[in-house]
Write a protein that holds these residues in place. Structure first.
Motif, PDB file in Angstrom:
ATOM      1  N   LEU A 118      35.997  30.853  -0.302  1.00 16.42           N
ATOM      2  CA  LEU A 118      34.607  30.486  -0.626  1.00 16.42           C
ATOM      3  C   LEU A 118      34.515  29.187  -1.412  1.00 16.42           C
ATOM      4  N   ARG A 119      35.548  28.834  -2.137  1.00 14.87           N
ATOM      5  CA  ARG A 119      35.558  27.544  -2.839  1.00 14.87           C
ATOM      6  C   ARG A 119      35.525  26.394  -1.817  1.00 14.87           C
ATOM      7  N   ILE A 120      36.343  26.499  -0.790  1.00 12.71           N
ATOM      8  CA  ILE A 120      36.354  25.470   0.264  1.00 12.71           C
ATOM      9  C   ILE A 120      35.061  25.533   1.067  1.00 12.71           C
ATOM     10  N   TYR A 121      34.584  26.745   1.352  1.00 14.27           N
ATOM     11  CA  TYR A 121      33.340  26.901   2.099  1.00 14.27           C
ATOM     12  C   TYR A 121      32.178  26.238   1.350  1.00 14.27           C
ATOM     13  N   GLY A 122      32.097  26.469   0.052  1.00 16.39           N
ATOM     14  CA  GLY A 122      31.031  25.869  -0.751  1.00 16.39           C
ATOM     15  C   GLY A 122      31.081  24.354  -0.745  1.00 16.39           C
ATOM     16  N   ARG A 123      32.288  23.801  -0.812  1.00 16.44           N
ATOM     17  CA  ARG A 123      32.438  22.342  -0.783  1.00 16.44           C
ATOM     18  C   ARG A 123      31.950  21.781   0.553  1.00 16.44           C
ATOM     19  N   MET A 124      32.314  22.434   1.639  1.00 13.74           N
ATOM     20  CA  MET A 124      31.930  21.945   2.961  1.00 13.74           C
ATOM     21  C   MET A 124      30.425  22.147   3.235  1.00 13.74           C
ATOM     22  N   VAL A 125      29.844  23.182   2.670  1.00 13.06           N
ATOM     23  CA  VAL A 125      28.392  23.360   2.792  1.00 13.06           C
ATOM     24  C   VAL A 125      27.688  22.245   2.031  1.00 13.06           C
ATOM     25  N   GLY A 126      28.217  21.900   0.860  1.00 16.95           N
ATOM     26  CA  GLY A 126      27.651  20.804   0.074  1.00 16.95           C
ATOM     27  C   GLY A 126      27.714  19.474   0.803  1.00 16.95           C
ATOM     28  N   GLU A 127      28.739  19.290   1.627  1.00 17.38           N
ATOM     29  CA  GLU A 127      28.873  18.060   2.411  1.00 17.38           C
ATOM     30  C   GLU A 127      28.059  18.119   3.702  1.00 17.38           C
ATOM     31  N   GLY A 128      27.457  19.267   3.996  1.00 13.07           N
ATOM     32  CA  GLY A 128      26.618  19.411   5.185  1.00 13.07           C
ATOM     33  C   GLY A 128      27.375  19.699   6.468  1.00 13.07           C
ATOM     34  N   GLU A 129      28.637  20.050   6.392  1.00 10.98           N
ATOM     35  CA  GLU A 129      29.427  20.285   7.602  1.00 10.98           C
ATOM     36  C   GLU A 129      29.351  21.730   8.091  1.00 10.98           C
ATOM     37  N   SER A 131      34.926  33.929   9.554  1.00 14.72           N
ATOM     38  CA  SER A 131      34.493  32.961  10.562  1.00 14.72           C
ATOM     39  C   SER A 131      33.531  31.962   9.936  1.00 14.72           C
ATOM     40  N   ILE A 132      33.702  30.680  10.293  1.00 17.10           N
ATOM     41  CA  ILE A 132      32.904  29.596   9.737  1.00 17.10           C
ATOM     42  C   ILE A 132      32.100  28.957  10.869  1.00 17.10           C
ATOM     43  N   PHE A 133      30.789  28.808  10.652  1.00 12.94           N
ATOM     44  CA  PHE A 133      29.895  28.306  11.688  1.00 12.94           C
ATOM     45  C   PHE A 133      29.203  27.016  11.259  1.00 12.94           C
ATOM     46  N   LYS A 134      28.954  26.150  12.226  1.00  8.59           N
ATOM     47  CA  LYS A 134      28.099  24.976  12.015  1.00  8.59           C
ATOM     48  C   LYS A 134      26.640  25.429  12.043  1.00  8.59           C
ATOM     49  N   ARG A 135      26.310  26.248  13.038  1.00 10.96           N
ATOM     50  CA  ARG A 135      25.003  26.884  13.141  1.00 10.96           C
ATOM     51  C   ARG A 135      25.244  28.360  13.452  1.00 10.96           C
ATOM     52  N   SER A 136      24.354  29.207  13.001  1.00 16.18           N
ATOM     53  CA  SER A 136      24.600  30.649  13.124  1.00 16.18           C
ATOM     54  C   SER A 136      24.585  31.157  14.564  1.00 16.18           C
ATOM     55  N   GLY A 137      23.966  30.461  15.478  1.00 11.44           N
ATOM     56  CA  GLY A 137      23.886  30.914  16.860  1.00 11.44           C
ATOM     57  C   GLY A 137      25.041  30.475  17.731  1.00 11.44           C
ATOM     58  N   GLU A 138      26.015  29.800  17.186  1.00  7.75           N
ATOM     59  CA  GLU A 138      27.112  29.251  17.981  1.00  7.75           C
ATOM     60  C   GLU A 138      28.408  30.022  17.751  1.00  7.75           C
ATOM     61  N   LEU A 139      29.433  29.574  18.459  1.00  5.50           N
ATOM     62  CA  LEU A 139      30.775  30.094  18.209  1.00  5.50           C
ATOM     63  C   LEU A 139      31.282  29.543  16.886  1.00  5.50           C
ATOM     64  N   PRO A 140      32.189  30.262  16.232  1.00  5.51           N
ATOM     65  CA  PRO A 140      32.701  29.746  14.956  1.00  5.51           C
ATOM     66  C   PRO A 140      33.530  28.481  15.145  1.00  5.51           C
ATOM     67  N   LEU A 141      33.366  27.529  14.210  1.00  2.00           N
ATOM     68  CA  LEU A 141      34.191  26.320  14.222  1.00  2.00           C
ATOM     69  C   LEU A 141      35.639  26.663  13.890  1.00  2.00           C
ATOM     70  N   TYR A 142      35.794  27.507  12.866  1.00  2.90           N
ATOM     71  CA  TYR A 142      37.123  27.907  12.404  1.00  2.90           C
ATOM     72  C   TYR A 142      37.101  29.388  12.067  1.00  2.90           C
ATOM     73  N   ARG A 143      38.278  29.990  12.162  1.00  7.37           N
ATOM     74  CA  ARG A 143      38.472  31.371  11.715  1.00  7.37           C
ATOM     75  C   ARG A 143      39.681  31.394  10.787  1.00  7.37           C
ATOM     76  N   VAL A 144      39.502  31.952   9.611  1.00  5.85           N
ATOM     77  CA  VAL A 144      40.611  32.171   8.687  1.00  5.85           C
ATOM     78  C   VAL A 144      40.977  33.637   8.853  1.00  5.85           C
ATOM     79  N   GLU A 145      42.194  33.901   9.316  1.00  8.72           N
ATOM     80  CA  GLU A 145      42.603  35.266   9.609  1.00  8.72           C
ATOM     81  C   GLU A 145      43.726  35.724   8.696  1.00  8.72           C
ATOM     82  N   LYS A 146      43.666  36.996   8.347  1.00  3.57           N
ATOM     83  CA  LYS A 146      44.726  37.656   7.583  1.00  3.57           C
ATOM     84  C   LYS A 146      45.240  38.794   8.450  1.00  3.57           C
ATOM     85  N   ASN A 147      46.498  38.674   8.885  1.00  3.77           N
ATOM     86  CA  ASN A 147      47.117  39.684   9.742  1.00  3.77           C
ATOM     87  C   ASN A 147      48.400  40.170   9.072  1.00  3.77           C
TER      88      ASN A 147
END
Length: 132
Positions: A47-58, A74-90
């Motif tokens: 969430l620290r990285i997510y917050g930084r990227m939201v602040g940059e508008g990405e 899952s990280i989205f540019k817009r909520s109706g699209e496919l995720p840009l990135y997925r951070v997975e823990k397996n």
């Protein structure tokens, strides 16, 4: 068919064999194991990285899925699209390639490792020299 002869926890089958008493919580754990989840410190890093990227508008939206075999952020540019990135823990891959991975839209693994902090460095931007 079963006939209850010794109370609610014992039953007797037609062949006369007594069945075994099983604790319901143990049975549920064996049948449906708990899903894999992110721990608080892992979510803090993400969430620290997510917050930084939201602040940059990405980035604009995210989703967290807790599945039987893995946890996915899952990280989205817009909520109706496919995720840009997925951070997975397996956890099954922890002894081999590392439990954490960052996957892009195409399904390519951008970075994988044993420590989440190192894996998330894939989102760090390279500093560029700007000429005036």
């Amino acid at each position: 068919m079963t006939d209850s002869t010794e109370g609610p926890y014992r039953s007797q089958t037609m062949s006369g064999d007594a069945s075994i008493v099983v604790d319901l919580q143990e049975y549920r754990k064996a049948k449906d194991p708990l899903p894999v989840t992110f721990h608080r410190r892992e979510l803090d890093l993400i969430l620290r990285i997510y917050g930084r990227m939201v602040g940059e508008g990405e980035w604009r939206d995210y989703a967290i899925d807790h599945l039987k075999d893995r946890a996915v952020f899952s990280i989205f540019k817009r909520s109706g699209e496919l995720p840009l990135y997925r951070v997975e823990k397996n956890p099954k891959l922890a002894a081999k390639q590392g439990a954490y991975s960052v996957i892009n839209t195409d399904g390519r693994i951008l970075k994988r490792g044993h420590e989440l902090q190192q894996v998330l460095k894939v989102f760090d931007k390279v500093l560029k020299l700007v000429d005036k």
